[in-house]
Write a protein that holds these residues in place. Structure first.
Motif, short mmCIF file in Angstrom:
data_model
loop_
_atom_site.label_atom_id
_atom_site.label_comp_id
_atom_site.label_asym_id
_atom_site.label_seq_id
_atom_site.Cartn_x
_atom_site.Cartn_y
_atom_site.Cartn_z
N ALA A 1 -1.38 -109.13 71.08
CA ALA A 1 -2.24 -108.44 72.31
C ALA A 1 -2.25 -107.05 72.51
CB ALA A 1 -2.12 -109.07 73.42
N LEU A 2 -3.37 -106.31 72.63
CA LEU A 2 -3.41 -104.86 72.78
C LEU A 2 -3.90 -104.29 74.16
CD1 LEU A 2 -4.74 -103.87 69.41
CD2 LEU A 2 -2.32 -103.66 70.23
N LEU A 3 -3.24 -103.39 74.73
CA LEU A 3 -3.78 -102.80 75.83
C LEU A 3 -4.63 -101.48 75.35
CD1 LEU A 3 -3.72 -102.54 79.21
CD2 LEU A 3 -1.82 -100.97 78.83
N TYR A 4 -5.78 -101.42 76.04
CA TYR A 4 -6.77 -100.30 75.88
C TYR A 4 -6.76 -99.56 77.22
CZ TYR A 4 -8.27 -102.05 71.38
OH TYR A 4 -8.27 -102.46 70.31
N ASP B 1 6.78 -109.63 78.02
CA ASP B 1 6.78 -110.10 79.36
C ASP B 1 5.73 -109.28 80.08
OD1 ASP B 1 8.07 -107.60 79.49
OD2 ASP B 1 9.61 -108.17 80.76
N GLY B 2 5.07 -108.24 79.42
CA GLY B 2 4.12 -107.35 80.09
C GLY B 2 4.54 -106.25 80.83
N ALA B 3 5.81 -106.03 80.72
CA ALA B 3 6.55 -104.88 81.24
C ALA B 3 5.68 -103.45 81.28
CB ALA B 3 8.03 -104.79 81.02
N ASN B 4 5.17 -103.21 80.16
CA ASN B 4 4.44 -102.06 80.13
C ASN B 4 3.04 -101.85 80.59
OD1 ASN B 4 3.69 -103.65 77.67
ND2 ASN B 4 3.35 -101.99 76.37
N GLU C 1 -9.53 -95.18 73.36
CA GLU C 1 -9.66 -96.57 72.59
C GLU C 1 -9.26 -96.56 71.44
OE1 GLU C 1 -12.99 -96.23 75.82
OE2 GLU C 1 -12.13 -94.72 74.34
N SER C 2 -9.28 -95.41 70.67
CA SER C 2 -8.50 -95.26 69.23
C SER C 2 -6.87 -95.57 69.42
CB SER C 2 -8.93 -94.16 68.60
OG SER C 2 -8.20 -92.92 69.52
N GLN C 3 -6.28 -95.69 70.36
CA GLN C 3 -4.80 -95.45 70.43
C GLN C 3 -4.40 -96.88 71.39
OE1 GLN C 3 -3.08 -91.82 71.01
NE2 GLN C 3 -5.17 -90.90 70.93
N PRO C 4 -4.83 -98.07 71.08
CA PRO C 4 -4.35 -99.11 72.00
C PRO C 4 -2.71 -99.23 71.67
CG PRO C 4 -5.28 -100.01 69.89
CD PRO C 4 -5.52 -98.41 70.07
N VAL C 5 -2.20 -99.95 72.64
CA VAL C 5 -0.88 -100.04 72.79
C VAL C 5 -0.50 -101.68 72.86
CG1 VAL C 5 1.12 -99.71 74.32
CG2 VAL C 5 -0.45 -98.02 74.51
N ARG C 6 0.62 -101.94 72.07
CA ARG C 6 1.08 -102.93 71.77
C ARG C 6 1.61 -103.51 73.27
NH1 ARG C 6 2.63 -106.29 66.96
NH2 ARG C 6 3.17 -108.38 67.61
N ILE C 7 1.47 -104.74 73.58
CA ILE C 7 1.94 -105.17 74.95
C ILE C 7 3.47 -105.80 74.78
CG2 ILE C 7 1.60 -106.54 77.08
CD1 ILE C 7 -1.64 -106.42 76.27
N GLU C 8 4.28 -105.60 75.60
CA GLU C 8 5.60 -106.26 75.55
C GLU C 8 5.61 -107.58 75.83
OE1 GLU C 8 8.47 -103.98 77.78
OE2 GLU C 8 7.76 -102.16 76.79
N ASP D 1 -11.84 -98.48 88.76
CA ASP D 1 -12.87 -97.96 87.69
C ASP D 1 -12.86 -98.57 86.18
OD1 ASP D 1 -13.17 -95.71 89.59
OD2 ASP D 1 -11.50 -94.58 89.05
N GLY D 2 -12.07 -99.67 86.06
CA GLY D 2 -11.83 -100.43 84.94
C GLY D 2 -11.38 -99.56 83.55
N SER D 3 -10.46 -98.92 84.09
CA SER D 3 -9.67 -98.08 83.06
C SER D 3 -9.04 -98.87 82.12
CB SER D 3 -9.16 -97.08 83.84
OG SER D 3 -9.76 -96.03 84.66
N TYR D 4 -8.64 -100.00 82.33
CA TYR D 4 -7.87 -100.70 81.30
C TYR D 4 -8.30 -101.91 81.02
CZ TYR D 4 -4.06 -97.30 82.50
OH TYR D 4 -3.50 -96.04 82.56
N TRP D 5 -8.00 -102.60 79.96
CA TRP D 5 -8.41 -103.77 79.58
C TRP D 5 -7.52 -104.34 78.22
CZ3 TRP D 5 -11.51 -99.74 78.28
CH2 TRP D 5 -11.71 -99.45 77.26
#
Length: 366
Positions: free
Chosen positions: A94-97, A111-114, A102-109, A122-126
């Motif tokens: 699962a990825l965090l945007y 336990d979701g620590a990051n 948007e071109s640099q999504p982050v892999r979620i740890e 503002d709906g900045s993250y999803w």
């Protein structure tokens, strides 16, 4: 409230009754007799000096009560989108945007620590599924073997006379809806209703004075309904069936097909049925929050993530049903158009939020 066929799914409430579902130590799986006596002594108090009905339960008592009443989650036999644990979802890509990146999504740890904490007006993250198609398809179908119930204790509701035990289940994906249009029993509406991530829950309302299960709230899309304990389907001892609708995962206390929409034989299908796809919530659960205690629960990091668990809807609902609409005449077209409007109202366009961002986390059920 028990719905009849071709009815709307709606929020409703039921008043407290003199009945309810209590402990039965003679049934297999009920609380052991010594524990029952312990609970009754703590809750009722000595006859000469009874405890007031608004005495809050302890953490140990609430866990015992949950184990005594813990539901079995039954998925539809044709369900494709199964539940999973949150850790499994994150560990499988699962990825965090972030808006603007948007071109640099982050892999979620795991336990979701990051994940970012707190609100996000503002709906900045999803969150989204893995980027590559194979992983995306695999993760969207969940992993029932990893599925676990996330339990939230809320002692002291209704002026301290009840304790609420919220039981949350996570699904990586919410599938498309199907409709019934008069004599057409089942028609696919394309991708309408699809979204990444789905959180559903039931709330067990237990009487503090005697530990009796009074009623249960079943979440259903954007609403839900209260069901008296006497109307639950008991599976073993005092544990009941929690049916999850096909693709949409709306909860119910009984099997069947019910329509949500304009009526007169037209609406979105909600199908509930028992199968061997089942989650035993007593066997695999995590207490993620408990209010009003001196010893606080260590909440998992992902619980404080209050941004969207899925991206903004990426399809046009009206366009998805265009192929169906062209074959309908007159009032049937109008009925389908009403269904389309209802789908957007119920499922929305933004991705869903997690448990802590929902009104019934801190407030009462609707």
């Amino acid at each position: 409230m028990i719905m009849s066929k071709d009815s709307f799914l709606c929020s409703s409430s039921s008043s407290s009754t003199e009945g309810g579902l209590g402990f039965n130590p003679t049934k297999k799986g009920a609380l052991p007799m010594l524990l029952l006596i312990h609970v009754l002594l703590l809750l009722r108090g000595a006859a000469s000096d009874p405890l007031p009905i608004n005495t809050p339960l302890t953490r140990a008592q609430m866990e015992d009560l949950f184990r005594a009443y813990a539901p079995y989650v039954y998925l539809h036999p044709d369900e494709e989108y199964l539940p999973s644990s949150v850790d499994w979802f994150f560990s499988n890509g699962a990825l965090l945007y972030k808006q603007g990146e948007e071109s640099q999504p982050v892999r979620i740890e795991p336990d979701g620590a990051n994940l970012p904490k707190g609100g996000d007006p503002d709906g900045s993250y999803w969150i989204d599924l893995p980027a590559d198609k194979d992983s995306r398809d695999r993760v969207s179908h969940g992993d029932i073997a990893s599925a676990e119930a996330y339990v939230h204790f809320k002692p002291g509701v209704e002026n301290g006379t009840f304790t609420d035990i919220q039981v949350w289940m996570f699904y990586p994906f919410n599938g498309h809806v199907t409709a019934k249009i008069v004599f057409i029993k089942r028609v696919s509406l394309g991708r309408a209703g699809e979204h990444v991530s789905d959180w559903e829950h039931v709330t067990l309302r237990v009487r503090n004075v005697d530990g009796v299960l009074d009623r249960v709230y079943f979440s259903q899309h954007s609403g839900g309904k209260w069901v008296d304990a006497s109307q639950l389907q008991i599976e073993s001892a005092n544990r009941f069936a929690w049916y999850s609708s096909r693709n949409g995962h709306a909860g119910n206390n009984e099997e069947g097909m019910y329509l949500q929409g304009p009526g007169n034989g037209v609406g979105i299908r909600n199908d509930w049925a028992k199968s061997n796809k089942v989650v035993d919530t007593a066997a695999r659960f995590v207490v993620v929050a408990s209010e009003g205690e001196g010893e606080a629960v260590v909440e998992p990091p992902w619980l404080s993530y209050e941004s969207k668990w899925g991206p903004t809807k990426q399809y046009d609902t009206a366009a998805e049903v265009k192929g169906v609409r062209m074959f309908l005449l007159g009032k049937l077209k109008e009925a389908l158009d009403k269904c389309v409007k209802m789908i957007d109202e119920v499922y929305g366009t933004d991705g869903p939020t997690g448990p802590k961002a929902k009104n019934n986390w801190s407030g009462d059920e609707a």
